[in-house]
Enzyme design. Sequence first.
Site, PDB file in Angstrom:
ATOM      1  N   ASN A 218      32.102 -15.560  44.220  1.00  0.00           N
ATOM      2  CA  ASN A 218      32.815 -15.690  45.496  1.00  0.00           C
ATOM      3  C   ASN A 218      31.864 -15.394  46.658  1.00  0.00           C
ATOM      4  OD1 ASN A 218      35.500 -15.949  46.756  1.00  0.00           O
ATOM      5  ND2 ASN A 218      35.297 -13.772  47.296  1.00  0.00           N
ATOM      6  N   HIS A 259      35.880 -17.866  55.757  1.00  0.00           N
ATOM      7  CA  HIS A 259      36.045 -17.115  57.011  1.00  0.00           C
ATOM      8  C   HIS A 259      35.381 -17.923  58.127  1.00  0.00           C
ATOM      9  CE1 HIS A 259      37.727 -13.562  55.175  1.00  0.00           C
ATOM     10  NE2 HIS A 259      36.724 -13.491  54.323  1.00  0.00           N
TER      11      HIS A 259
HETATM   12  C1  XIL Z   1      37.840  -6.695  54.007  1.00  0.00           C
HETATM   13  C2  XIL Z   1      39.235  -6.124  54.204  1.00  0.00           C
HETATM   14  O1  XIL Z   1      40.062  -7.159  54.700  1.00  0.00           O
HETATM   15  C3  XIL Z   1      39.200  -4.961  55.171  1.00  0.00           C
HETATM   16  O2  XIL Z   1      40.471  -4.351  55.240  1.00  0.00           O
HETATM   17  C4  XIL Z   1      38.152  -3.941  54.715  1.00  0.00           C
HETATM   18  O3  XIL Z   1      38.037  -2.935  55.687  1.00  0.00           O
HETATM   19  C5  XIL Z   1      36.814  -4.601  54.536  1.00  0.00           C
HETATM   20  O4  XIL Z   1      36.929  -5.678  53.615  1.00  0.00           O
HETATM   21  N1  XIL Z   1      34.906 -10.515  52.300  1.00  0.00           N
HETATM   22  C6  XIL Z   1      35.543  -9.966  51.219  1.00  0.00           C
HETATM   23  C7  XIL Z   1      36.703  -9.072  51.446  1.00  0.00           C
HETATM   24  O5  XIL Z   1      35.217 -10.325  50.076  1.00  0.00           O
HETATM   25  O6  XIL Z   1      36.832  -8.106  50.423  1.00  0.00           O
HETATM   26  C8  XIL Z   1      36.666  -8.412  52.791  1.00  0.00           C
HETATM   27  O7  XIL Z   1      37.870  -7.672  52.989  1.00  0.00           O
HETATM   28  C9  XIL Z   1      36.473  -9.447  53.872  1.00  0.00           C
HETATM   29  C10 XIL Z   1      35.164 -10.168  53.674  1.00  0.00           C
END
Ligand code: XIL
Length: 406
Positions: A218, A259
Amino acid sequence: MRLKWFTVVGAVAAAAVSVLGVLSTSAADGSSAKPSEQSLRALGTRHGLYVGTAVDMQALADAADPSYRSLVASQFSTITAENVMKWGLLEPTKGTYDWRAADELIDFARKNNQRVRGHVLVWQNQLPKWLTDGVTSGAIGKDELRALLQKHITDVVTHFKGKIWQWDVVNEALSDPWDTPNEIHYKGFWNEHYGPEYIADAFRWARAVDRDALLFYNDYNIEAFGDGGPKDKVQFLYNEVNKLLSQGVPIDGIGSQGHLATQYGNYDALQVADTIQRFADLGLAYAFTEVDVRSQMTPKVKSGDSVEVNPRLQSSAANFSALLQACLANRHCLSFTVWGFTDKHSWIPTWDFGSGKGTEGMATLYDESYQPKRALNTVKADLFYAGPPNVQPRIAHKPRRDLSAR
Ligand code: XIL
């Protein structure tokens, strides 16, 4: 008496309408009800596509915020723990696991007929302090670190065995073109202290415990191939995954986090579809695992100035749509998960993406009052208007169990 008669007629009419409503929304081909009246999960079912969200366990438990819980249940067919399956939360004290929150998520999924994506087995963030401190001080050497990782993967996969559909085995192992050096390379805690062979080991250890879960790599910023050169993250990933598969490493799928941000160029559906196809041609499944599309929260956006708000809402919707259309177009793209579904509970305002915490936001499908945004209706429309011949039901993937070199 007269009043009573009207009341009865009204009640019968209301009941008839609600029965019709139920019938039409559950129509097998999904075509007789408007998309706005159908849930995301029902709309996905027509394509065999699981539509998911990350779940914040505190919001889920908050009795003062019932919309959160009811929308997780009604709109989504797969869920991911936003935090509670990460190593630091599962084993805050060495040797003592706290499974409670993660087990609640599993239980919620079972009650609501949802599949669970396991997130995450190996990542450089949200590790327990005892582990990172031990490595920093030199108290934990490489051999012990390897043994600890094997134990972690074995314990966690064993605990959730039979309950996880897709595991994110390794997360975010690669650099980005904006890092130094800008040629893509392995980076982070595990690469530094263990070496890049942790990736093959992690997939093998996960498979040794669970024969049935699909095992995923991932990452973010992997939506589409670039020029194929040394700064192309997707090309690097493709080459590495190809190599690992040829060594018999049991990787079943690629998770693209998704994202995105409206201030960047991003990709169109055809570029993304081409990327999914190339991974599918290696025999891999695909999933969008953490989609959100954030925007810069300028003072005018914060004050609700439509000149700045409207283009952001439209661009956000278009970017969700590009990823979803590309996913729909490929039968190996099994699920489409958003990283939170409401701006009320989104990690984006809590994170510093370079210009400070709180400077980006509005990244999800529903606003802070759970009102649908343009992005929600756009993805519903994508799901509703898609179908054969170009969009076909998903192909079930078998976990890779033959570990001999290809
Ligand atoms: C993020 C969470 O949404 C937050 O609450 C936490 O503080 C940090 O992590 N990539 C990932 C996720 O694989 O696990 C992350 O999640 C966002 C970026």
